[in-house]
Enzyme design. Structure first.
Site, mmCIF file in Angstrom:
data_model
loop_
_atom_site.group_PDB
_atom_site.id
_atom_site.type_symbol
_atom_site.label_atom_id
_atom_site.label_comp_id
_atom_site.label_asym_id
_atom_site.label_seq_id
_atom_site.Cartn_x
_atom_site.Cartn_y
_atom_site.Cartn_z
ATOM 1 N N ASP A 149 37.505 43.476 42.998
ATOM 2 C CA ASP A 149 37.942 42.420 41.954
ATOM 3 C C ASP A 149 36.973 41.166 42.069
ATOM 4 O O ASP A 149 36.831 40.712 43.204
ATOM 5 C CB ASP A 149 39.236 42.120 41.994
ATOM 6 C CG ASP A 149 40.124 43.323 41.329
ATOM 7 O OD1 ASP A 149 39.522 44.015 40.712
ATOM 8 O OD2 ASP A 149 41.452 43.274 41.730
ATOM 9 N N ASP A 181 39.508 46.811 34.565
ATOM 10 C CA ASP A 181 40.932 46.002 34.033
ATOM 11 C C ASP A 181 40.926 45.701 32.747
ATOM 12 O O ASP A 181 41.491 45.953 31.981
ATOM 13 C CB ASP A 181 41.607 45.023 34.875
ATOM 14 C CG ASP A 181 41.677 45.508 36.544
ATOM 15 O OD1 ASP A 181 41.859 46.594 36.671
ATOM 16 O OD2 ASP A 181 41.652 44.599 37.434
#
Length: 217
Positions: A149, A181
């Site tokens: 991330d 995401d």
């Protein structure tokens, strides 16, 4: 799918849209992850998959300053390794999420072949985004042991009135996420919009006396 409509699996155009969106989204996700972990910190981050799986405290990411992507405290780049799902939900459950993702991919293709019509382009795009996001994060779990991330929205902005999230974090948006995401949430949003439109059209047909057996999907 309404009677008399062509199913998506019989439409070359539907397959092309699905795989183009899925392929482009997957390339964007994996490409941005690779670039971020090469360039955001002062040195490229090298991830030892075995160490990461066997030791929950292993941290290959060196301390680093966030990089401003959108000025005005809107969006920064900051590297983390996520052991959970979207936005860090369900930490340290790698095996569960791998199994769940594989099942979810099968369900997505089943929905495409069984329930979607050839004309439902919005649904094909939404499903392609969901597939791209799911496969992108699945790839990370299989290859690296955790999900990479790097996007931090609204950094350094805090909840009012000294409020805090469970766990004590006071940031307005404490989660760090990635393109996968974003695609998962965007794809699900498009699918919900499509279902709403299909349901409205079914009700209009019912009011006109031309009632289908099921909503067109």
């Amino acid at each position: 799918m309404a009677p008399g409509t062509t199913p998506a699996w019989r439409s070359p155009r539907a397959w092309i849209v699905l795989f183009l969106v899925m392929g482009a989204g997957l390339a964007l996700d994996l490409g941005t992850k690779s670039w971020s972990f090469q360039c955001v910190a002062d040195q490229p981050v090298v991830i030892d998959r075995t160490a990461l799986i066997n030791n929950a405290n292993y941290q290959p990411i060196p301390p680093h300053e966030s990089v401003v992507l959108v000025p005005g405290r809107i969006l920064d780049l900051h590297l983390v390794l996520n052991s959970g799902a979207v936005f860090g939900i369900g930490a340290e459950r790698r095996g569960f999420f791998i199994g769940f993702t594989v099942v979810a991919l099968g369900v997505c293709f089943w929905i495409f072949t069984r329930w979607m019509s050839a004309s439902s382009t919005m649904a094909h795009i939404g499903l392609g985004l969901v597939l791209a996001g799911a496969i992108g994060n699945l790839w990370d779990r299989l290859v690296f042991g955790r999900v990479r991330d790097f996007l931090h929205m609204l950094p350094d902005r805090h909840l009012p009135f000294n409020w805090s999230w469970p766990g004590g974090n006071t940031e307005l948006f404490p989660w760090i996420f990635n393109i996968a995401d974003v695609m998962l949430l965007t794809g699900m949003g498009l699918l919900l919009i499509h279902l709403h439109i299909s349901d409205r059209r079914m009700k209009e047909r019912q009011a006109a006396g031309d009632e289908p057996a099921t909503p067109e999907t």
